[in-house]
Design an enzyme around this catalytic site. Structure first.
Site, PDB file in Angstrom:
ATOM      1  N   LYS A 173       0.779  -0.980  -0.183  1.00 11.70           N
ATOM      2  CA  LYS A 173       0.157   0.036  -0.084  1.00 11.70           C
ATOM      3  C   LYS A 173       0.841   1.196  -0.130  1.00 11.70           C
ATOM      4  O   LYS A 173       1.913   1.272   0.850  1.00 11.70           O
ATOM      5  CB  LYS A 173      -1.048  -0.194   1.320  1.00 11.70           C
ATOM      6  CG  LYS A 173      -1.261   1.154   2.029  1.00 11.70           C
ATOM      7  CD  LYS A 173      -2.341   1.083   2.946  1.00 11.70           C
ATOM      8  CE  LYS A 173      -2.025   2.130   3.974  1.00 11.70           C
ATOM      9  NZ  LYS A 173      -2.776   1.868   5.198  1.00 11.70           N
ATOM     10  N   ASP A 200      -3.675   4.744  -0.095  1.00 12.66           N
ATOM     11  CA  ASP A 200      -4.389   5.079   0.985  1.00 12.66           C
ATOM     12  C   ASP A 200      -3.896   6.634   1.058  1.00 12.66           C
ATOM     13  O   ASP A 200      -2.979   7.241   1.030  1.00 12.66           O
ATOM     14  CB  ASP A 200      -3.641   4.704   2.304  1.00 12.66           C
ATOM     15  CG  ASP A 200      -4.617   4.919   3.440  1.00 12.66           C
ATOM     16  OD1 ASP A 200      -5.328   5.822   3.458  1.00 12.66           O
ATOM     17  OD2 ASP A 200      -4.201   4.668   4.757  1.00 12.66           O
TER      18      ASP A 200
HETATM   19  O1  OSB Z   1      -4.186   5.364   7.639  1.00 12.46           O
HETATM   20  O2  OSB Z   1      -3.608   3.362   7.695  1.00 12.46           O
HETATM   21  C1  OSB Z   1      -3.471   4.579   8.078  1.00 12.46           C
HETATM   22  C2  OSB Z   1      -0.128   5.039   9.894  1.00 12.46           C
HETATM   23  C3  OSB Z   1      -0.681   6.177  10.916  1.00 12.46           C
HETATM   24  C4  OSB Z   1      -1.814   6.713  10.463  1.00 12.46           C
HETATM   25  C5  OSB Z   1      -2.622   6.120   9.739  1.00 12.46           C
HETATM   26  C6  OSB Z   1      -2.355   4.910   8.820  1.00 12.46           C
HETATM   27  C7  OSB Z   1      -1.112   4.732   9.082  1.00 12.46           C
HETATM   28  C8  OSB Z   1      -0.449   3.678   8.320  1.00 12.46           C
HETATM   29  C9  OSB Z   1       0.595   2.724   8.579  1.00 12.46           C
HETATM   30  O3  OSB Z   1      -0.696   3.280   7.067  1.00 12.46           O
HETATM   31  C10 OSB Z   1       0.358   1.449   8.942  1.00 12.46           C
HETATM   32  C11 OSB Z   1       1.257   0.718   9.759  1.00 12.46           C
HETATM   33  O4  OSB Z   1       1.142   0.621  10.934  1.00 12.46           O
HETATM   34  O5  OSB Z   1       2.108  -0.239   9.281  1.00 12.46           O
HETATM   35 MG    MG Z   2      -5.490   4.270   6.419  1.00 11.92          MG
END
Ligand code: OSB
Ligand code: MG
Length: 382
Positions: A173, A200
């Site tokens: 992602k 994302d």
């Molecule tokens: O939107 O998934 C998200 C990290 C901080 C805040 C929001 C998100 C994220 C990530 C990291 O995408 C996912 C992870 O912990 O590896």
């Molecule tokens: Mg997210």
């Protein structure tokens, strides 16, 4: 249905909730559409029983209220001043009751989840069972994906993706934001035509303002587009889903079973990301994945740059039968030079994590690291 999921012999008698804030430097900065982060301030919760047993939870709120309304400094007093007094009055005898007792609190679900998940760990330790099986999990080897922050150039991003694929991860992602989207996706897709790839946006777009973008993104055969629009905007997500073939996945929008039901009914998404913190803990997460499975909506476990405690909690949740897509549950070493659990969380060359056999979250907590990184502590008696 009995009031408690646990056996009568595991009846809880909560004695205290201990809070500990630690500071953890990230191995490399992580950039999303809402900010760039090079360290994490993390609140760890220890739920202590009269028997002397203890369980651990992690508060996934970030330092600032940028992902959602919560922050490290909002969660702390909500736990000590609101959550613990309510639990004390409620005379909690099982983990299942925690979420119900705390239902009168508006929002603040990351604060709630930090305590709720600690009590689930505690209860499963007292029962002598791994947390995943105590929750009713059935998947003994979970599939792992990675989330890659916004990179300085398409070339650097392609390098990062290559490293993660070589490590075995089953879904990539990439984070996007306005001005840092099509070129990045295009470069990765050109280099890796067949991988499971998603993006994302963390709510960074407006439906109308980015008309051409959606059709362009739709050409890349993405597994999903995660949270393109504002958290509260199910209506525009539904309009967008009608315009594109790529499934929309909601993250920030889903804070409860009610949100999930409404999003599904409005056809605002075809996939749901479940985060323990965002929904208030294991009981809520379990209900959401059950509802989603009933409606043929795949779910997966999201991440919040957790330390080993939050990661272990995420592994347990990911074993529930509705979790049919690889989650953002990756190895400790991707984020931390030294994690707070022992052993650290490792991912097999096949891109999977096997569930632990030991009781509770199944990973020992390293008190030496907690102590060395401690910024403040507080204990509240029930
Ligand atoms: O939107 O998934 C998200 C990290 C901080 C805040 C929001 C998100 C994220 C990530 C990291 O995408 C996912 C992870 O912990 O590896
Ligand atoms: Mg997210």
């Amino acid at each position: 249905m009995p009031a408690c999921f646990a056996e009568p012999s595991t009846k809880l008698q909560l004695e205290a909730i201990e809070l500990l804030e630690i500071e953890m430097p990230l191995k490399s900065a992580f950039e999303t559409s809402f900010g760039r982060f090079s360290k994490r301030r993390v609140v760890i919760v220890r739920a202590i029983d009269k028997s002397g047993a203890a369980g651990y939870g992690e508060c996934t709120a970030m330092e600032q209220p940028l992902y959602n309304h919560e922050s490290v400094d909002s969660a702390w007093p909500v736990i000590t001043g609101s959550i613990v007094p309510i639990l004390s009055d409620a005379n909690i005898s099982c983990a299942e009751d925690v979420g119900r007792a705390l239902a009168p609190i508006r929002g603040n679900r990351m604060a709630i989840a930090a305590v709720e998940t600690a009590v689930w760990d505690l209860e499963s330790r007292i029962a002598g069972k791994p947390l995943w099986s105590h929750l009713g999990g059935t998947i003994e080897e979970i599939e792992c994906g990675v989330s890659i922050g916004i990179q300085s150039s398409p070339e650097v991003l392609v390098e990062r993706v290559a490293t993660e694929i070589a490590a075995g991860y089953r879904r990539i992602k990439i984070k996007i934001k306005p001005g840092k989207d099509i070129r990045l996706v295009e470069a990765v897709r050109r280099e890796f035509p067949d991988i499971l790839l998603s993006v994302d946006a963390n709510s960074a777009y407006e439906l109308e303002a980015s008309n051409g973008l959606w059709r362009e993104l739709d050409q890349f055969g993405l597994l999903m587009i995660e949270q393109p629009l504002a958290a509260g905007d199910l209506l525009d997500h539904a309009k967008l889903q009608l315009m594109i073939d790529t499934p929309i996945c909601l993250d920030e929008s889903i804070t409860s079973v009610r949100d999930a039901r409404q999003a599904i009914e409005l056809e605002a998404c075809r996939i749901i990301n479940i985060k323990l913190g965002r929904v208030g803990g294991h009981a809520a997460a379990r209900e959401i994945q059950y509802l989603a499975a009933e409606k043929n909506i795949p779910v997966w476990c999201g991440g919040m740059l957790e330390t080993g405690i939050g990661r272990a909690q995420n592994i347990a949740m990911s074993t529930l039968p509705g979790f049919t897509l690889p989650g953002d549950v990756s190895a400790s070493e991707r984020y931390w030079a030294e994690d707070i659990v022992d052993p650290p969380i490792i991912v097999s060359p096949a891109g999977t994590i096997r569930v632990p056999d030991s009781a509770g979250i199944g990973f020992a907590v390293r008190n030496d690291v907690l102590k060395a990184r401690s910024a403040r502590t507080e204990t509240v008696l029930l």
